[in-house]
Design an enzyme around this catalytic site. Sequence first.
Site, mmCIF file in Angstrom:
data_model
loop_
_atom_site.group_PDB
_atom_site.id
_atom_site.type_symbol
_atom_site.label_atom_id
_atom_site.label_comp_id
_atom_site.label_asym_id
_atom_site.label_seq_id
_atom_site.Cartn_x
_atom_site.Cartn_y
_atom_site.Cartn_z
ATOM 1 N N ILE A 1 4.881 54.635 -28.642
ATOM 2 C CA ILE A 1 5.749 53.483 -28.905
ATOM 3 C C ILE A 1 6.819 54.025 -29.859
ATOM 4 O O ILE A 1 6.495 54.711 -30.832
ATOM 5 C CB ILE A 1 4.955 52.300 -29.515
ATOM 6 C CG1 ILE A 1 5.848 51.106 -29.849
ATOM 7 C CG2 ILE A 1 4.177 52.700 -30.751
ATOM 8 C CD1 ILE A 1 5.066 49.844 -30.305
ATOM 9 N N SER A 2 8.088 53.744 -29.569
ATOM 10 C CA SER A 2 9.175 54.318 -30.367
ATOM 11 C C SER A 2 9.165 53.785 -31.792
ATOM 12 O O SER A 2 8.704 52.675 -32.055
ATOM 13 C CB SER A 2 10.524 54.000 -29.730
ATOM 14 O OG SER A 2 10.569 54.478 -28.415
ATOM 15 N N GLN A 3 9.734 54.607 -32.700
ATOM 16 C CA GLN A 3 9.926 54.216 -34.101
ATOM 17 C C GLN A 3 10.758 52.916 -34.139
ATOM 18 O O GLN A 3 11.701 52.763 -33.360
ATOM 19 C CB GLN A 3 10.691 55.377 -34.737
ATOM 20 C CG GLN A 3 11.110 55.219 -36.148
ATOM 21 C CD GLN A 3 12.133 56.301 -36.516
ATOM 22 O OE1 GLN A 3 12.658 57.007 -35.649
ATOM 23 N NE2 GLN A 3 12.410 56.413 -37.790
#
Length: 217
Positions: free
Chosen positions: A63-65
């Site tokens: 999951i992206s930052q």
Amino acid sequence: MVVVKYKRLREKMVKTQIEARGIQDPRVLEAMRKTPRHLFVGEALQDQAYGDFPLPIGKDQTISQPYIVAEMTQALELTKGDRVLELGTGSGYQTAILAELAFRVYTIERLRELFINARKLLDQLGYHNVVAKCSDGTLGWPDESPFDAIIVTAGAPEAPEKLVQQLTIGGRMVIPVGNRFSQKLLKMCRHEDGIHQTDLGGCRFVKLIGKHGWKEE
Ligand code: SAH
């Protein structure tokens, strides 16, 4: 109590990671304040969900930052009537943020397990304006095109021509382009006279794997 704790962590995340780095679009900030990011990661990682980093979501994907999600979303300049195509549903978190801001989100994930989990969670949370499918997104979604915005949340060797063709005139696309280890986040706007491209800076994403992406290893 748990809900209050996560709400507080979200407020802090928006203030210290997102606003502090210059994201100003009030609709994007509101969507990030509202969306329960901790539900999009496994139970053991929930307390870390509002940290300033990506997290594993299984199947070697992440999951992206939070900041990257905000930056990409702001760059799409979404309005309430927009139809958006997303490649790389992953956890479904970015999908939820898009669903808050647009009319409808079409999202494609190539890995079945992630697709099923995300679909289930988005349904539970009441995101009824999300249409999801499990396939190779590098071909786009011709039957539903053109799109006002396209977001690619995996790194590509180049922007697939098939995708660019599925943008409306005036449409915006955000895509990480580069090698397997680092990419540039590109914003491409389709105008009558062609594509205008802006470089939003360096980033690092997992690979976009498919016919018009990287080949499977
Ligand atoms: N936006 C997601 C990020 C997930 S990581 C989130 O916030 O959780 C990128 C995702 O892209 C992975 O789940 C990966 O399986 C998916 N992906 C890679 N190549 C793809 C392709 N050709 N079509 C659709 N999804 C793809």
